[in-house]
Enzyme design. Sequence first.
Site, PDB file in Angstrom:
ATOM      1  CE1 TYR A 197      -4.536   0.599  -0.080  1.00  0.00           C
ATOM      2  CE2 TYR A 197      -3.598   2.691   0.565  1.00  0.00           C
ATOM      3  CZ  TYR A 197      -4.648   1.964   0.065  1.00  0.00           C
ATOM      4  OH  TYR A 197      -5.808   2.596  -0.315  1.00  0.00           O
ATOM      5  CD  GLU A 223      -2.235   5.440  -6.556  1.00  0.00           C
ATOM      6  OE1 GLU A 223      -2.820   6.415  -6.061  1.00  0.00           O
ATOM      7  OE2 GLU A 223      -2.688   4.289  -6.494  1.00  0.00           O
TER       8      GLU A 223
END
Length: 246
Positions: A170, A177
């Site tokens: 994560y 991102e």
Amino acid sequence: MQTLTPHVYWAQRHGEIYLRVELSDAQNLTIRVEENTLTFRGQGHGAKGENDYEFSLEFLKPVKPEVSHRSTQRQVNITLLAVLEVMNPAVGLVKTGIVPPMIQVFGRNFILFIILGSLDDMQNKPVVFFVFYLWSSIEIVRYPFYMLACIDTKWKLLTWLRYTIWIPLYPLGVIAEAVAVIQSMPIFDETKLLSIPLPKGLGSRLSFSYVLHLYLVLMFLGLFLNFRHLYKQRRKQLRTKKRKPY
Ligand SMILES: CCCCCCCCCCCCC/C=C/C(=O)SCCNC(=O)CCNC(=O)[C@H](O)C(C)(C)COP(=O)(O)OP(=O)(O)OC[C@H]1O[C@@H](n2cnc3c(N)ncnc32)[C@H](O)[C@@H]1OP(=O)(O)O
């Protein structure tokens, strides 16, 4: 325009050869077969964005020159279907909150459609590979886990993996991102794409990169909320039942 080679996929049956040329919105196609050579020329959106693409293939033996080709529309990415992950808890189909999947679905679709979808120049950056690789890695474990849950089955190793590998994945996913968002900022500044019109006296337009600065902050807030949610889920699912003392 540069001339490039598109990705070409090969399939073969007894009497036919199928080639899939990865080029969307393809135009001005010229496809010829002469003896044992096929030549393809066309314009469209391929691995290197909007360009002229061409290739030629030499077959081992002469083939009958009966070419039939079909162009398909640009594929709508399957990621859109992940909206179901928000609907499932909303209609009570699965016992979990709506906010965590909403953060995830919004986050992924934002990257996919706004950052990568609207900027061709972003699509061949190495970070795209890391983003997709990290998104997909968790799903290889998560969906088999859900499939088994639907038939009331749990495999210890799969459950452990589902509630453990998000710990490295994560944060790495959010970092990848964030890199993509940061790399897209100068492109949005330069192209003025998605810029916001301002009232007179405040300048002409506000670059979309300012929205992206805000989004970066929200991303880390989203990461924190989902990390906390997944941590609670992990404790609940991997809790070992204590034996009653005699
Ligand atoms: C204010 C904030 C503003 C935010 C603004 C947006 C900013 C966005 C930033 C966020 C950016 C992140 C983008 C994403 C990046 C990545 O994905 S990186 C790659 C790594 N990612 C991960 O590891 C996360 C993977 N995702 C998840 O784990 C989930 O999507 C989740 C929503 C975060 C958690 O899932 P959840 O469903 O809540 O928990 P589970 O424990 O998995 O399930 C609970 C129970 O529900 C059952 N279940 C769930 N779905 C299904 C299904 N489809 N089918 C059947 N059953 C399902 C599941 O079995 C559990 O049941 P029980 O065992 O009975 O409890």
